[in-house]
Scaffold this active site. Structure first.
Site, PDB file in Angstrom:
ATOM      1  N   SER A   1       0.822  -1.207   0.000  1.00  0.00           N
ATOM      2  CA  SER A   1       0.000   0.000   0.000  1.00  0.00           C
ATOM      3  C   SER A   1       0.862   1.266   0.000  1.00  0.00           C
ATOM      4  CB  SER A   1      -0.955  -0.041   1.197  1.00  0.00           C
ATOM      5  OG  SER A   1      -1.923   0.966   1.121  1.00  0.00           O
TER       6      SER A   1
ATOM      7  N   LYS B   1      -0.410  -4.151  -3.780  1.00  0.00           N
ATOM      8  CA  LYS B   1      -1.735  -3.559  -3.560  1.00  0.00           C
ATOM      9  C   LYS B   1      -1.745  -2.182  -4.222  1.00  0.00           C
ATOM     10  CE  LYS B   1      -5.103  -2.307   0.010  1.00  0.00           C
ATOM     11  NZ  LYS B   1      -5.223  -0.881  -0.333  1.00  0.00           N
TER      12      LYS B   1
END
Length: 526
Positions: free
Chosen positions: A442, A467
């Protein structure tokens, strides 16, 4: 033109037009419309007589009907010409030329005769049709306006609030190939929303149609739990979990992205890449990450049972929840083994999460290390599962004097660009190495990708988690919330890392230490 109706039992009708006068005799029928039991329709040919001069101009002269039917009831008049007629229950006057008439009439003879000249020659047939059509439209509109509207309940309004939030924010404007507006209308009609739990179930069912595991509905307690994860501490076992990154050979369950250093899970030997199969004997195969996070957290001192798959080995672990500090930064000075007292020094910074304190803590760590005259920095992002997107951007500004940090994209392409002009830079000149692994996810991947593509740092380790989607959290009016995928991102080199990750420049051995003290010992004794 004049029309005079007499009051005698057999009234006379006198029509005066121009300079000629034509007299007609109108004979009464002996029955009224109300005698419907004996009503019948006679043959359409009746004997018509006309008296007077035929020279009446362009309009055909009126005819009179001279036929009496004793004790007969007519439930409907039966003649008309050019759709112009005059009637009143027992009286009928028609023009020559015969066609069938409707069953019932409401126009009074007095009103029709009074305006007969207008409707006889002046008003065209198409105008009459238009007026009738307009009146029908007005009548229908009136009925629709007066129809009762659908009353929205408080539960319906909460559902619509969630629907609008997703409608405005969700990245995929096809909404997984469905009509989002039609779904709203169908749900309001068909889904039960009599209680708050039924409304929550309807919202979850709506979100499930998007087939996006990162777009989630959060009940009030779960929303509070999510927000606490971005604060300074929480009570749990120190695990950061996520969904498997789409690998076909991965076991069903939730993957461990990272563990908090020194936390219960870390001390029990759980590491990134392990699979959580069960939490308190409940399978995680179809469990959401927020549901799992709620089960892992709890009162300090309480216990939780985990079934963990590490490689090919499954183990049962009993952990005790405790208050886990989320101070995201640890730093240490590491000296190289050559050069004696004048040996180069490396400033090691371990960043474990991107909470609201992250960028400020890294700035403080850099300033403290600089006072010790460090010559280079190592930024360790291993097992950092991310956090707040704005903190990832601010962190990149610390290390970059200029350049693009990340591109924000939607289904139509690049929507926004985050870059820096150097106004917030702290350490743009010292050599920088960044350590990553499969637990780097992330916001950590945003930072790693920005430093790599801008050639600010060399990356060491293994490909990151992958991600590449960004979620925003929205609070609803009742304290519940939504985590909605609002965009995907690309690195400055336009690499979409979703399910791929950021590829490092150099590998690291699997045994390379992860804590700050062991890292410095490894540097001093390679």
């Amino acid at each position: 033109m004049e029309a005079v109706v007499g009051s005698s039992p057999s009234p006379s009708l006198t029509i005066t037009r121009r300079n000629s006068t034509i007299a007609f005799k109108v004979l009464s029928w002996n029955s009224l419309y109300s005698r419907s039991n004996n009503s019948r329709l006679y043959h359409p040919i009746l004997r018509l007589k006309r008296s007077g001069n035929d020279n009446c101009g362009s309009c055909s002269p009126f005819c009179y009907i001279e036929q009496m039917f004793s004790n007969r009831t007519f439930s409907q008049p039966i003649w008309r010409h050019s759709k112009i007629f005059i009637d009143k229950q027992s009286l009928l006057v028609v023009q020559s030329g015969l066609t069938s008439l409707p069953r019932k009439f409401k126009t009074s003879l007095h009103k029709t005769v009074k305006h007969s000249e207008i409707f006889k020659c002046i008003v065209p047939d198409i105008f009459v049709r238009s007026c009738i059509g307009l009146m029908l439209v007005m009548a229908v509109n009136g009925a629709v306006v007066k129809a009762p509207s659908f009353a929205l309940t408080e539960e319906n309004l909460l559902f619509l609030e969630a629907w609008r939030t997703i409608d405005r924010a969700y990245i995929d404007k096809t909404f997984n190939g469905q009509s989002w507006f039609r779904y709203r209308e169908d749900a309001l009609r068909n889904e039960p929303m009599n209680t708050r739990q039924e409304t929550y179930a309807a919202i979850k069912k709506m979100i499930a149609t998007l087939d996006d595991p990162f777009t989630r509905f959060l009940e009030p307690d779960k929303f509070k739990s999510l927000r606490s994860g971005t604060q300074s501490a929480l009570t749990g076992v120190g695990l950061s979990i996520g969904y498997p990154a789409g690998k076909n050979d991965s076991a069903p369950g939730l993957v461990v992205i990272s563990t908090s250093p020194g936390g219960p899970a870390n001390r029990a030997g759980i590491s990134s890449g392990d699979i959580i199969l069960q939490i308190d004997n409940t399978s995680t195969e179809n469990m959401g990450i927020y549901d799992a996070a709620e089960r892992l957290q709890g009162p300090e001192g309480s216990g939780v049972e985990l079934t963990v798959l590490h490689g090919y080995e499954t183990s049962q672990l009993s952990l005790i929840r405790e208050r886990v500090s989320l101070n995201p930064v640890k730093s240490r000075i590491c000296k190289l083994p050559t050069g004696g007292d004048d040996a180069p020094q490396i400033g090691y910074i371990k960043l474990s999460s991107f909470n609201q304190n992250a960028s400020g803590a890294v700035r403080e760590a850099i300033e403290a290390l600089r006072k010790s005259n460090v010559n280079a920095f190592v930024l360790d992002l291993r097992d950092n599962s991310g956090g707040l997107f704005p903190e990832g951007v601010e962190m990149a500004k610390i290390w970059l004097d200029k350049g693009v940090i990340v591109y924000i994209c939607d289904s139509r392409g690049v929507r926004d660009i985050f870059d820096t002009d150097g106004s917030n830079v702290v350490a743009a000149s010292e050599p920088l190495a960044v350590l990553v692994n499969k637990g780097t996810a992330s916001a950590s991947e945003i930072l790693a990708g920005a430093l790599k593509d801008n050639k600010r740092a060399q990356l060491f380790g293994e490909p990151t988690y992958g991600k590449g989607k960004i979620q925003s959290v929205f609070q609803l009016s009742d304290g519940s919330g939504l985590a909605v995928t609002v965009a995907r991102y690309e690195t400055p080199a336009h690499n979409d890392i979703d399910k791929v990750g950021v590829i490092p420049d150099h590998p690291l051995p699997a045994s390379f230490p992860k804590d700050d003290l062991s890292f410095c010992n490894c540097i001093q004794n390679p």
